[in-house]
Design a protein around this motif. Sequence first.
Motif, PDB file in Angstrom:
ATOM      1  N   PRO A  89       0.829  -1.213   0.000  1.00  0.00           N
ATOM      2  CA  PRO A  89       0.000   0.000   0.000  1.00  0.00           C
ATOM      3  C   PRO A  89       0.862   1.262   0.000  1.00  0.00           C
ATOM      4  O   PRO A  89       1.950   1.280   0.558  1.00  0.00           O
ATOM      5  N   GLY A  90       0.374   2.279  -0.639  1.00  0.00           N
ATOM      6  CA  GLY A  90       1.100   3.541  -0.694  1.00  0.00           C
ATOM      7  C   GLY A  90       2.132   3.627  -1.795  1.00  0.00           C
ATOM      8  O   GLY A  90       2.860   4.615  -1.878  1.00  0.00           O
ATOM      9  N   THR A  91       2.202   2.605  -2.635  1.00  0.00           N
ATOM     10  CA  THR A  91       3.150   2.638  -3.749  1.00  0.00           C
ATOM     11  C   THR A  91       2.692   3.690  -4.756  1.00  0.00           C
ATOM     12  O   THR A  91       1.531   3.697  -5.160  1.00  0.00           O
ATOM     13  N   PRO A  92       3.589   4.593  -5.169  1.00  0.00           N
ATOM     14  CA  PRO A  92       3.177   5.603  -6.150  1.00  0.00           C
ATOM     15  C   PRO A  92       2.899   4.981  -7.515  1.00  0.00           C
ATOM     16  O   PRO A  92       3.542   4.002  -7.896  1.00  0.00           O
ATOM     17  N   VAL A  93       1.933   5.551  -8.220  1.00  0.00           N
ATOM     18  CA  VAL A  93       1.569   5.079  -9.559  1.00  0.00           C
ATOM     19  C   VAL A  93       1.853   6.210 -10.542  1.00  0.00           C
ATOM     20  O   VAL A  93       1.391   7.333 -10.362  1.00  0.00           O
TER      21      VAL A  93
END
Length: 146
Positions: A103-107
Amino acid sequence: MHGPFNRMGRRKPMNEINVVPFIDVMLVLLVIFMITAPMLTQGVQVDLPQVASEPIEETEERDPIVVSVDREGQLSITLGSDTTEVSLDELSQRVIILLERQPGTPVLVRGDRNVSYGEVVTLMSTLQTAGVDNVGLISEPPPGDA
């Protein structure tokens, strides 16, 4: 005899136009358009920067999810050094799985300059339905910039 009638009992032609009904109709239409116009807009919510854009500092330990669209409209997902070609239907499922793991991985979206605007908007809408709140756009600086 005075007034709008002449001796034969006919009315004289009126040389004034009453514009009050026209103004009333225009004000009603203005109110209707002011109320309905905000309801007609659609779009993908994008948080635009308030300052001139600069390169993103890579301070995070995890690699971003990069979704690429090439000239032919083919989609691919890159995470680290692993690149996988996907269809638009598979994209949503894979992004959901990747975000559940980390979770929180930038896209980030990387699109070819010759891809139509509609394809990029469809891609961003698909990412939004997959639960991505913020999407970054990758670009290259113009020639001559350091």
